[in-house]
Design a protein around this motif. Structure first.
Motif: not given
Length: 295
Positions: A6-16, A63-68, A72-74, A113-114
């Motif tokens: 599991v990985v948590g993402v919030d749109g931050s560079a650290s999250g990616l 916004v959420v759709d774009r960050l997800m 997923v692409q990364r 995170g953000m």
């Protein structure tokens, strides 16, 4: 598929950055990857769609759709063979990821995170999860040395056994050498049994060092046989755990520690050494809670 990362993402560079590490960890394990975003706004009844006065691509849902999609692409770029699922959960990130950890082999998060405050080296989500997560938690800090060893902090405590097992397994998966590092000082080392009972403090020179080397060997006992391909370096150092482990992390691809050490206070879920490493290590840090430390 034998498990889940599991990985948590919030749109931050650290999250990616955490997504890329998590994807590679999933590939090593033959596991699936779940990309999780916690969104608190629906619980506060904030509209998720675009504003009638704004552009159609606006709004929190977009916004959420774009960050997800970016996450997923990364993941696909880092490990194209890994099956990826994406989950958006209503709730606060700390509780959402803690719940997700109950069915996972590993949870991966960025160090900040953000919502991080300027000046904080590690965000509250990372610290909280390492103290309360129900599986090992990997906090992605600086970029690791690709061909460096796995560094394992060993204190000889029963609670630290899970960290030892995790480090050996990780070294085997990565085909990396393992440095088992045990530190001691004259203040925290147990006194060996005296040779002369009438002189309880009269131990021969070097007795403390020999006792600590024995403690390290006992902590690793049985694991080398289970992982015969892992090259292990036993390193016993007279010095402080924080300083020695931080220095060792400079050349490591991963640093593994237990949540609490031999000197931990009852009731504390995360020891001072573990917290210091989360803030200052030069590579990703995996914190592994012992069997008796579950909530």
């Amino acid at each position: 598929m034998s498990g889940l990362v599991v990985v948590g993402v919030d749109g931050s560079a650290s999250g990616l950055a955490a997504v890329e590490v998590a994807a590679r960890e999933a590939a090593l394990r033959g596991a699936g990857l779940r990309v999780v975003h916690a969104c608190v706004w629906p619980a506060m009844h904030v509209p998720m769609g675009p504003s009638p006065l704004g552009p159609p691509e606006g709004g929190l849902r977009n916004v959420v759709d774009r960050l997800m999609a970016e996450a997923v692409q990364r993941a696909a770029e880092a490990a194209p063979e890994v099956a990826v699922e994406q989950v958006v959960v209503t709730g606060e990130s700390l509780t959402v990821l803690e719940a997700q950890s109950r069915g996972a082999e590993l949870v991966v998060v960025g160090s900040r995170g953000m919502g991080g405050f300027v000046g904080l080296l590690v965000g509250s989500t990372a610290v909280h999860l390492t103290a309360h997560g129900q599986c090992p938690v990997l906090v992605v800090r600086e970029q690791p040395v690709a061909d460096g060893p796995i560094v394992l902090g060993v204190d000889g405590s029963a609670a630290g056994r899970k960290a030892v097992e995790f480090a050996f397994a990780e070294a085997a998966l990565r085909k990396a050498p393992l440095v088992a590092l045990h530190t001691w000082t004259d203040w925290n080392a147990p006194l060996p049994a005296p040779q002369d009972p009438s002189a309880p403090y009269a131990n021969p020179p070097g007795a403390l060092a020999e006792e600590e080397e024995r403690l390290l060997s006992e902590a690793l006992a049985g694991l080398q046989e289970r992982h015969p391909d892992v090259v292990v370096e036993h390193r016993t150092v007279h010095g402080g755990a924080r300083e020695e482990l931080i220095e060792a992390s400079r050349s490591a691809q991963l640093l593994v520690v237990g949540a609490r050490g031999r000197g931990g206070f009852t009731g504390l879920l995360l020891g001072s050494v573990s917290q210091a490493l989360l803030h200052h290590a030069h590579c990703p840090v995996a914190v592994v809670r012992g069997a008796g430390e579950r909530d």
